[in-house]
Design an enzyme around this catalytic site. Sequence first.
Site, PDB file in Angstrom:
ATOM      1  N   GLU A 183       0.844  -1.184   0.000  1.00  0.00           N
ATOM      2  CA  GLU A 183       0.000   0.000   0.000  1.00  0.00           C
ATOM      3  C   GLU A 183       0.886   1.243   0.000  1.00  0.00           C
ATOM      4  O   GLU A 183       1.739   1.409   0.867  1.00  0.00           O
ATOM      5  CB  GLU A 183      -0.918   0.018   1.229  1.00  0.00           C
ATOM      6  CG  GLU A 183      -1.806   1.249   1.324  1.00  0.00           C
ATOM      7  CD  GLU A 183      -2.642   1.282   2.587  1.00  0.00           C
ATOM      8  OE1 GLU A 183      -3.580   2.077   2.654  1.00  0.00           O
ATOM      9  OE2 GLU A 183      -2.318   0.514   3.520  1.00  0.00           O
ATOM     10  N   GLU A 232      -9.276   9.443   5.979  1.00  0.00           N
ATOM     11  CA  GLU A 232      -9.294   8.575   7.147  1.00  0.00           C
ATOM     12  C   GLU A 232      -9.593   9.460   8.358  1.00  0.00           C
ATOM     13  O   GLU A 232      -8.689  10.100   8.893  1.00  0.00           O
ATOM     14  CB  GLU A 232      -7.954   7.861   7.326  1.00  0.00           C
ATOM     15  CG  GLU A 232      -7.675   6.802   6.294  1.00  0.00           C
ATOM     16  CD  GLU A 232      -6.397   6.032   6.592  1.00  0.00           C
ATOM     17  OE1 GLU A 232      -6.415   4.799   6.435  1.00  0.00           O
ATOM     18  OE2 GLU A 232      -5.395   6.654   6.976  1.00  0.00           O
TER      19      GLU A 232
END
Length: 385
Positions: free
Chosen positions: A150, A233
Amino acid sequence: MKRPLRAIAAAGLLAAGSIVAVILGGNASADTQICDQYGSTTIGGKYVVQNNRWGTTATQCINVTSTGFSITRADGSSPTNGAPVSYPSIFVGCHYTNCSPGTNLPVQVKNIGSAPASISYNYVSGAVFDASYDIWLDPSPKKDGVNQMEIMIWLNRQGSIQPIGSPVATANIAGRNWEVWRGSNGSNNVISYVAPSAIPSMSFDVMAFIADTRNRGAITNDWYLTSIQAGFEPWQGGVGLAVNSFSQDVNTGATPPPTSSSPTPPPTSSSPTPPPSGNASCAVKYTPTNVWNNGFTAEVTITNTGSSTINGWTMNYNLPSGQTVTNAWNATVTQSGSALTAKNVSYNGTLSPGASTNFGYQATLSGAYSAPSSFTLNGATCTKS
């Protein structure tokens, strides 16, 4: 900071038999509301927008427009030393079998000529969040499950939060300076590029970040790009955060990925790997950055406490029983039995008096975790700090 993977949380709930309402089908019109935990829809005939509330049972809602989305309700809250509550986002590619319309992903990195991107965010005060551009890669052309790599591009962060792992370098990519963090969340490796100040909008080539990650030895050109995502987030609050617009293409062709970006700090030695030069006076700080039931990541900081410059270093120590290194960064690491050898790479071989450098690695773990007890640098015993 240990953080569970967004997709793992979703998969776990699905496996447990939870009923998840998902909005699927054709293109969304303006002002489509999604409050379902993993609800998603498509826009522009090309992108998927997902609510992706994976880290809390509290309600979260997003308003999907023809070009992006905004958070309209955010009841969840999480401590800043833990995981965020969600990742509402827009993406192209495949995310847990949900593939965007007409996508050509997954595709091998070596077959991508360019991946032009454009993003525009709206930020709000009072919330604790990061605005992250996520790039997922895997050695296989996976359309479901966890990818092994990621890449996170943090265009903004607000509050006392930090990426996974620890800072390892800086880099200049896409005409901007970034702090580079590296670590693992226990299920996949993560490299994060953190902007020093908020970036409200940006146009760039995703391949520049993929190339830098490749140059750090984290992937190869044979790996597959599986999805590219942009969103937030949030840890606390977040109403009003929005992706105003998002554009992402992946162009296949003969043009190789850019190779001009290189890991920083830049080389300070004319020799790629200079030979060790005599004994060294040194101090070592050994830090386990993340430990889980069958593995861990660790960072080793070396400080030259002597009065002479070290030109090339080799560190040796024994790993406790049950520990096996699987990958490393900022050093060439080999293991024979329990004996570990770490040698400098091109850009961190010279340590002037008082200077420090670090390297890190991920390892598997059998049994209880414990740290090494003694270290030598160029044959000389180091003090532990």
